[in-house]
Design an enzyme around this catalytic site. Structure first.
Site, short mmCIF file in Angstrom:
data_model
loop_
_atom_site.label_atom_id
_atom_site.label_comp_id
_atom_site.label_asym_id
_atom_site.label_seq_id
_atom_site.Cartn_x
_atom_site.Cartn_y
_atom_site.Cartn_z
N GLU A 56 -2.30 3.44 -8.29
CA GLU A 56 -2.66 4.14 -6.86
C GLU A 56 -4.11 4.26 -7.07
O GLU A 56 -4.52 5.10 -7.83
CB GLU A 56 -2.00 5.38 -6.45
CG GLU A 56 -0.59 5.24 -5.95
CD GLU A 56 -0.03 6.36 -5.37
OE1 GLU A 56 0.91 6.45 -4.52
OE2 GLU A 56 -0.59 7.45 -5.59
N CYS A 57 -5.05 3.59 -6.30
CA CYS A 57 -6.51 3.95 -6.29
C CYS A 57 -7.13 3.80 -7.52
O CYS A 57 -7.14 2.70 -8.12
CB CYS A 57 -6.71 5.35 -5.48
SG CYS A 57 -8.55 5.66 -5.02
N GLY A 58 -7.43 5.07 -8.09
CA GLY A 58 -8.14 5.03 -9.53
C GLY A 58 -7.07 4.16 -10.58
O GLY A 58 -7.42 3.05 -11.34
N TYR A 91 -4.99 1.68 -9.47
CA TYR A 91 -5.28 0.30 -9.10
C TYR A 91 -6.31 -0.47 -9.75
O TYR A 91 -6.31 -1.51 -10.38
CB TYR A 91 -5.11 0.31 -7.88
CG TYR A 91 -5.07 -1.08 -7.01
CD1 TYR A 91 -4.71 -2.03 -7.40
CD2 TYR A 91 -5.78 -1.12 -5.65
CE1 TYR A 91 -4.76 -3.46 -6.77
CE2 TYR A 91 -6.02 -2.27 -4.93
CZ TYR A 91 -5.54 -3.34 -5.38
OH TYR A 91 -5.58 -4.63 -5.10
N THR A 138 -2.19 -0.19 -4.79
CA THR A 138 -2.78 0.02 -3.46
C THR A 138 -3.93 1.04 -3.51
O THR A 138 -4.14 1.93 -4.60
CB THR A 138 -1.64 1.10 -2.66
OG1 THR A 138 -1.45 2.07 -3.29
CG2 THR A 138 -0.32 0.03 -2.65
#
Length: 436
Positions: free
Chosen positions: A327-329, A331, A427
């Site tokens: 997720e985010c970082g 990802y 994501t």
């Protein structure tokens, strides 16, 4: 029976978090059991709440969660004497279009729980106008009740007297006024407050805030203004399926943005969580059946992540046979490379083709509704996932198959689709809940 109160303000940066922590610690020091919540998609403040109260804090969110989920999460305060819900942004600030049961505004939670609002007002550069703002907030929406006001960053006794008189003239109680006191301000970073676990002196800082607030605020009057509250039985819990039975969770200073309610929901469903530290060059638990890399600040540690061969090779080996999600970082770390703020390019794990840069800053902020085009750990194709995105990276390349069709809160399709390749998915948004 507990006393319930919402702490809000006209805007961000006024002092909600500092006042929440100070009240929580002061009441805890007096022998009361205090439970905190955070309204909105903030994954940093709950850790500060836990440091102040000794009890885990969770997020409640009217855009992403239904009433049953919110009732379930708030019911953890059943054995508390005082329950504080800290708001986000201004009292009525949310998105334009309603989500599951609201716009994400703090006012939604106040009205839903029928708790009065304690306003933090910063009257810097004004006097009687502060009363007009408070009166406007009080009268803006039926169903949202105002308990009173605490003034923050008052310049002088004369300034305080002017603002107090104006507030009393419009029938708004003033519980106290805090003079400027830089020693209790909390350090900031580009995503918001620095995390509680990064501050060795956090306990001392909260104690100082509690002492300072107790000197200037009538804590007994604030407590009397709170609503007597008893949680109602919740019809349903958090609608989140664990990504696996045994989850290897990256957890350290670079990977720490996890909503507490997510981990609790996973455990409540019977999942086991084993943590590992990529910064310590650890690899995922070989006995796990899924690996989850949450967000955080990988850009501050990109060089170390790139140099940690055991972590990178271990994660790649894990992904050959089992799912890995970021997720985010997280990802970004699953991607090919990350360029830091100084323009230095660092190789990441290469499980996905994503390449991002912090040298070319661009803010991405807002709620996200994703319709999965393919499965990801814990969720099948076609699932509708609600989350929130907040980062400053620029996408240089996102060549893999899109994971989802992602909409912002207005319904517009956005380019941050997430990616999938083999066993790896990622994501930019942080998952909050799945639509039922």
């Amino acid at each position: 029976m507990a006393a319930g109160l919402v702490i809000s303000a006209p805007a961000s940066g006024v002092g909600k978090t500092t006042l929440t922590l100070a009240l929580a610690r002061a009441w805890r020091n007096s022998g009361l059991r205090v439970q905190c919540f955070k309204s909105g998609p903030d994954y940093i403040d709950p850790a500060f709440h836990a440091a102040a109260t000794g009890r885990a804090s969770v997020n409640v969110d009217s855009w992403a969660m239904d009433r049953g989920t919110i009732s379930h999460l708030v019911s953890r305060g059943i054995d508390a004497d005082v329950v504080l819900a800290e708001g986000s942004m201004g009292l009525f600030d949310g998105v334009a279009a309603r989500g599951v049961c609201g716009t994400g505004a703090t006012a939604d939670i106040a009205e839903m729980l029928d708790w009065p609002v304690l306003l933090v007002i910063d009257p810097s550069g004004q006097a009687q106008t502060a009363a007009a703002i408070a009166a406007g907030l009080r009268d803006y929406r039926a169903g949202v009740r105002l308990a009173g006001v605490v003034l923050n960053r008052v310049a002088s006794p004369r300034h305080e007297a002017l603002v107090r008189r104006a507030l009393l003239d419009v029938g708004i109680a003033v519980f106290g006024a805090l003079p400027r006191h830089a020693e209790i301000s909390l350090p900031k970073r580009h995503l918001g407050l620095v995390q509680a676990e990064e501050q060795a002196e956090i306990g001392k800082l909260i104690d100082e805030a509690a002492r300072f607030v107790a000197e200037h605020v009538d804590l007994d009057a604030v407590l009397r203004s709170a609503a007597t509250w008893s949680p109602q039985p919740a019809a349903s819990g958090v609608n989140v399926t664990p990504p696996g039975q045994r989850i290897a969770l990256a957890r350290d200073a670079a990977f720490s943005f996890v909503y507490p309610h997510m981990l609790e929901a996973w455990r409540a469903a019977g999942a086991e969580i084993s943590t590992f530290s990529p910064l310590a060059d650890e690899d995922p638990d070989p006995g796990a059946d899924v690996c989850w890399l949450p967000g955080g600040y990988p850009e501050l540690h990109a060089g170390k992540i790139a140099a940690n061969a055991r972590f990178r090779s271990g994660l790649r080996a894990f992904a050959e046979t089992r799912p890995v999600h970021g997720e985010c970082g997280g990802y970004m770390v699953l991607g090919t490379a990350l360029t830091d703020a100084e323009g230095i390019r660092h190789e990441m794990t290469g499980l996905l083709g994503l390449e991002t840069s912090f040298a070319k800053r661009r803010m991405h902020l807002g709620y996200r509704l994703a319709e999965l085009a393919a499965p990801m750990p814990g969720h099948q194709a076609g699932a509708r996932l609600r989350g929130h995105e907040f980062h400053y990276s620029t996408i240089l390349a996102q060549p893999d198959t899109p994971l989802a069709v992602v909409h912002d809160a207005t319904g517009a399709v956005i380019a941050e689709t997430g990616s999938r390749r083999g066993q790896a998915t990622g994501t930019f948004f942080h998952l909050i809940a799945e639509d039922r």
